[in-house]
Enzyme design. Structure first.
Site, mmCIF file in Angstrom:
data_model
loop_
_atom_site.group_PDB
_atom_site.id
_atom_site.type_symbol
_atom_site.label_atom_id
_atom_site.label_comp_id
_atom_site.label_asym_id
_atom_site.label_seq_id
_atom_site.Cartn_x
_atom_site.Cartn_y
_atom_site.Cartn_z
ATOM 1 N N LYS A 156 -23.807 52.242 61.160
ATOM 2 C CA LYS A 156 -24.562 50.981 61.014
ATOM 3 C C LYS A 156 -24.159 49.939 62.065
ATOM 4 O O LYS A 156 -23.781 48.810 61.742
ATOM 5 C CB LYS A 156 -24.373 50.395 59.618
ATOM 6 C CG LYS A 156 -24.767 51.311 58.469
ATOM 7 C CD LYS A 156 -24.544 50.605 57.132
ATOM 8 C CE LYS A 156 -24.905 51.495 55.948
ATOM 9 N NZ LYS A 156 -23.894 52.553 55.724
ATOM 10 N N LEU A 157 -24.267 50.292 63.336
ATOM 11 C CA LEU A 157 -23.849 49.373 64.396
ATOM 12 C C LEU A 157 -24.676 48.093 64.366
ATOM 13 O O LEU A 157 -25.886 48.108 64.156
ATOM 14 C CB LEU A 157 -23.973 50.044 65.760
ATOM 15 C CG LEU A 157 -23.118 51.294 66.000
ATOM 16 C CD1 LEU A 157 -23.200 51.714 67.464
ATOM 17 C CD2 LEU A 157 -21.666 51.068 65.607
ATOM 18 N N PRO A 161 -26.556 43.374 72.144
ATOM 19 C CA PRO A 161 -27.206 44.565 72.707
ATOM 20 C C PRO A 161 -26.330 45.381 73.647
ATOM 21 O O PRO A 161 -26.302 46.619 73.551
ATOM 22 C CB PRO A 161 -28.426 43.985 73.429
ATOM 23 C CG PRO A 161 -28.777 42.769 72.636
ATOM 24 C CD PRO A 161 -27.446 42.190 72.218
ATOM 25 N N THR A 201 -29.301 49.645 49.686
ATOM 26 C CA THR A 201 -29.792 49.939 48.342
ATOM 27 C C THR A 201 -28.930 49.294 47.264
ATOM 28 O O THR A 201 -29.279 49.326 46.087
ATOM 29 C CB THR A 201 -29.870 51.463 48.093
ATOM 30 O OG1 THR A 201 -28.628 52.065 48.433
ATOM 31 C CG2 THR A 201 -30.985 52.084 48.918
ATOM 32 N N GLN A 234 -25.377 51.463 43.087
ATOM 33 C CA GLN A 234 -26.736 51.408 43.624
ATOM 34 C C GLN A 234 -27.637 50.599 42.691
ATOM 35 O O GLN A 234 -27.542 50.706 41.474
ATOM 36 C CB GLN A 234 -27.316 52.820 43.785
ATOM 37 C CG GLN A 234 -26.468 53.752 44.631
ATOM 38 C CD GLN A 234 -26.586 53.483 46.113
ATOM 39 O OE1 GLN A 234 -27.327 52.616 46.529
ATOM 40 N NE2 GLN A 234 -25.846 54.229 46.911
ATOM 41 N N GLY A 259 -24.463 61.645 47.318
ATOM 42 C CA GLY A 259 -23.014 61.709 47.446
ATOM 43 C C GLY A 259 -22.338 62.211 46.196
ATOM 44 O O GLY A 259 -22.186 63.412 45.977
ATOM 45 N N ARG A 260 -21.938 61.273 45.338
ATOM 46 C CA ARG A 260 -21.118 61.603 44.177
ATOM 47 C C ARG A 260 -21.695 62.659 43.236
ATOM 48 O O ARG A 260 -20.913 63.474 42.712
ATOM 49 C CB ARG A 260 -20.797 60.314 43.406
ATOM 50 C CG ARG A 260 -19.732 59.478 44.110
ATOM 51 C CD ARG A 260 -19.653 58.051 43.589
ATOM 52 N NE ARG A 260 -20.737 57.236 44.135
ATOM 53 C CZ ARG A 260 -20.802 55.915 44.006
ATOM 54 N NH1 ARG A 260 -19.856 55.266 43.341
ATOM 55 N NH2 ARG A 260 -21.806 55.246 44.540
#
Length: 231
Positions: free
Chosen positions: A63-64, A68, A117, A188, A208-209
């Site tokens: 998630k950069l 720029p 989310t 979430q 995931g979990r």
């Protein structure tokens, strides 16, 4: 360009944990996995090399979000790792996203995060001071992401139809917050089952979990994969 494999979020703190988890799967089962901040910051590029040697596909989820030029330089480095997909924050702006695309090149899929989310509409309005609906904010970010030349976005499955309508049907919607029916939702806020995500038009789902913490991760993976493929 729908992916029939659920993307497994490898939310583990160490490379050793990842090795132990992946060893549970047959050697000929090629997975699509997500490597996030915790694991990448702990293990560095070694984790990418290890997973690629096993033949798995990788979504590097860092998630950069920076100026720029910095993002362009970082993406140039990431392009040499051989990942299949990576991302930036759409909130960084169109110029930042264009720089990311230039730095990464045309090989890997490049997508942008819209709203996490875990973010509720109330949180968005109170903290981000965005006075629209959550869906309107997500669709706006998706349109700007398409304008910047990226391949798609990370979004809740609930927003997929509106995003496809506002961009195009080939615009990738990768959706986290996927939980099998009856599973705990954790942190979430906007969740959906694999089958419902399939029906609504998601291209990739991240789980995931429900897989990594399952008593039998391989069985859990195959069950979710079957639901995702509407079998």
């Amino acid at each position: 360009m729908r992916e029939n494999r659920p993307v497994i979020a490898l939310d583990f703190p160490t490379l050793e944990d990842v090795k132990a988890f992946l060893a549970k799967f047959p050697a000929d089962e090629k997975l699509y996995v997500k490597i996030g901040m915790e694991l990448y910051y702990a293990a560095g590029p070694e984790i990418i090399r290890y997973v690629k040697e096993l033949g798995h596909s990788i979504f590097l989820d860092l998630k950069l979000h920076d100026i720029p030029n910095t993002v362009k330089s970082a993406m140039r480095v990431l392009s040499n790792l051989g990942v299949d997909m990576t991302n930036v924050h759409a909130a960084g702006g169109v110029e930042m996203m264009k720089a990311a695309r230039e730095g990464l090149g045309d090989g890997p899929i490049l997508i942008a995060v819209t709203q996490l989310t875990s973010t509720s509409e109330e949180q968005m309005r109170d903290f981000q001071n965005i006075q629209t609906t959550l869906q309107e904010s997500v669709v706006h970010y998706a349109q700007k992401t398409a304008e910047a030349g990226l391949d798609g976005v990370v979004c809740s499955a609930h927003e997929v139809p509106k995003i496809k309508e506002a961009t195009n049907q080939d615009f990738i919607c990768l959706t986290p917050g996927i939980r099998p029916a009856g599973a705990a939702v954790g942190d979430q806020k906007r969740v959906m089952t694999p089958a419902d995500a399939h029906q609504i038009g998601s291209d990739y789902i991240v789980v995931g979990r429900p897989i990594t913490q399952a008593e039998d991760p391989v069985a859990a993976y195959h069950d979710i994969k079957a639901q995702w493929n509407d079998q």
